[in-house]
Write an enzyme that holds these catalytic residues in place. Structure first.
Site, PDB file in Angstrom:
ATOM      1  N   PHE A  35       0.873  -1.185   0.000  1.00  0.00           N
ATOM      2  CA  PHE A  35       0.000   0.000   0.000  1.00  0.00           C
ATOM      3  C   PHE A  35       0.901   1.223   0.000  1.00  0.00           C
ATOM      4  O   PHE A  35       1.771   1.369   0.857  1.00  0.00           O
ATOM      5  CB  PHE A  35      -0.914   0.029   1.234  1.00  0.00           C
ATOM      6  CG  PHE A  35      -1.943   1.128   1.143  1.00  0.00           C
ATOM      7  CD1 PHE A  35      -3.229   0.862   0.693  1.00  0.00           C
ATOM      8  CD2 PHE A  35      -1.608   2.446   1.453  1.00  0.00           C
ATOM      9  CE1 PHE A  35      -4.162   1.888   0.565  1.00  0.00           C
ATOM     10  CE2 PHE A  35      -2.540   3.476   1.322  1.00  0.00           C
ATOM     11  CZ  PHE A  35      -3.822   3.185   0.886  1.00  0.00           C
ATOM     12  N   ASP A 142       9.435   2.675   1.549  1.00  0.00           N
ATOM     13  CA  ASP A 142       8.248   3.398   2.011  1.00  0.00           C
ATOM     14  C   ASP A 142       8.093   3.100   3.499  1.00  0.00           C
ATOM     15  O   ASP A 142       7.623   2.034   3.892  1.00  0.00           O
ATOM     16  CB  ASP A 142       7.018   2.951   1.211  1.00  0.00           C
ATOM     17  CG  ASP A 142       5.773   3.755   1.606  1.00  0.00           C
ATOM     18  OD1 ASP A 142       5.799   4.387   2.681  1.00  0.00           O
ATOM     19  OD2 ASP A 142       4.786   3.737   0.850  1.00  0.00           O
ATOM     20  N   LYS A 171       2.477   9.750   8.276  1.00  0.00           N
ATOM     21  CA  LYS A 171       1.752   9.175   9.422  1.00  0.00           C
ATOM     22  C   LYS A 171       2.330   9.608  10.774  1.00  0.00           C
ATOM     23  O   LYS A 171       2.100  10.721  11.219  1.00  0.00           O
ATOM     24  CB  LYS A 171       1.716   7.653   9.315  1.00  0.00           C
ATOM     25  CG  LYS A 171       0.766   7.159   8.215  1.00  0.00           C
ATOM     26  CD  LYS A 171       0.408   5.708   8.431  1.00  0.00           C
ATOM     27  CE  LYS A 171      -0.291   5.115   7.229  1.00  0.00           C
ATOM     28  NZ  LYS A 171      -1.640   5.623   7.015  1.00  0.00           N
TER      29      LYS A 171
END
Ligand SMILES: Cc1ncc(COP(=O)(O)O)c(C=O)c1O
Length: 239
Positions: A35, A142, A171
């Site tokens: 993702f 990532d 995040k």
């Protein structure tokens, strides 16, 4: 060096653009179950479930997906799924389908999040590093989900001592404030000409203050976690 932005997907878009710009190449390799976001570049890699894809094709062209090494649901024969995936990329993909010399970057989550919280086998990230070095491909980690203390280290890849060329953060970085970052070696980030990439709100003082406070806190609490391997390739990473 860091480029600041507002979200994980924007960090991934920045990393992809940087990799293309610096390498002069256009293809990428991503991982099934990954993702990376919902905008057209990052969405081209996202493959953890159908919902994000359905109705939005075509996304950015040139992305080839390979399996993420999953020790619990192995797709390949043999005990070492990491080695099997590396062999698949080298021998099957590069051997018959995707010219390695056209690949700008390999985008990977050091610990796969949405795809099932999969910790890859020891040796996998180091093997990816070697594969990228062999072919002049940029390794992009990532760390939007697994980074900033969430694995017990500041960055998840530090468990294996493997350093990327480019890394994405968001995040946890801002403890809820909207901030993301593309982080890269200076020698890579400096190649962007002024104006080649940019945004309006990136680096705003409020979000940066939240990120600084977060990093200080996480740095203190992760200092004592020991790495899983003795690699030291993060040394001198900033250059
Ligand atoms: C690994 C990873 N990369 C990128 C993103 C996208 O981040 P954002 O939702 O901030 O665009 C996510 C979001 O879940 C993620 O888990």
């Amino acid at each position: 060096m860091s480029f600041f932005c507002q979200s994980g997907t924007e960090a991934v878009e920045g990393a992809l653009k940087l990799a293309r710009y610096v390498s002069g190449r256009s293809r990428f390799i991503g991982f099934l179950g990954g993702f990376h976001g919902r905008t057209m570049g990052s969405l081209a890699f996202t493959s953890s479930k159908y919902t994000q894809q359905q109705g939005f094709f075509p996304t950015m062209p040139g992305v080839t997906h390979v399996p993420y090494p999953n020790p619990y649901r192995p797709l390949f024969a043999g005990a070492d799924q990491g080695k099997a995936v590396l062999d698949y990329i080298e021998n099957v993909l590069f051997g018959a389908n995707v010219p390695a010399a056209e690949v700008a970057g390999i985008l990977v989550e050091p610990i796969q999040g949405e795809g099932g919280y999969i910790v890859p086998p020891d040796g996998f990230l180091a093997g990816l590093r070697r594969l990228c070095d062999r072919h002049g491909i940029l390794l992009i980690f990532d760390e939007v989900q697994c980074g900033v203390g969430r694995s017990g280290r500041m960055f998840a890849a530090q468990h294996w001592g493997v350093a990327p060329d480019i890394m994405t953060l968001a995040k946890g970085l801002g403890s809820g404030m909207p901030i993301g970052a593309v982080v890269a070696r200076k020698s890579i980030m400096r190649q962007w000409k002024r104006g080649a990439h940019g945004n309006t709100y990136g680096g705003n003082p409020l979000c940066c203050a939240a990120a600084l406070a977060t990093l200080e806190l996480v740095e203190k609490s992760t200092r004592r976690t020991r790495p899983r391997s003795a690699h030291t390739s993060w040394r001198g990473w900033a250059n």
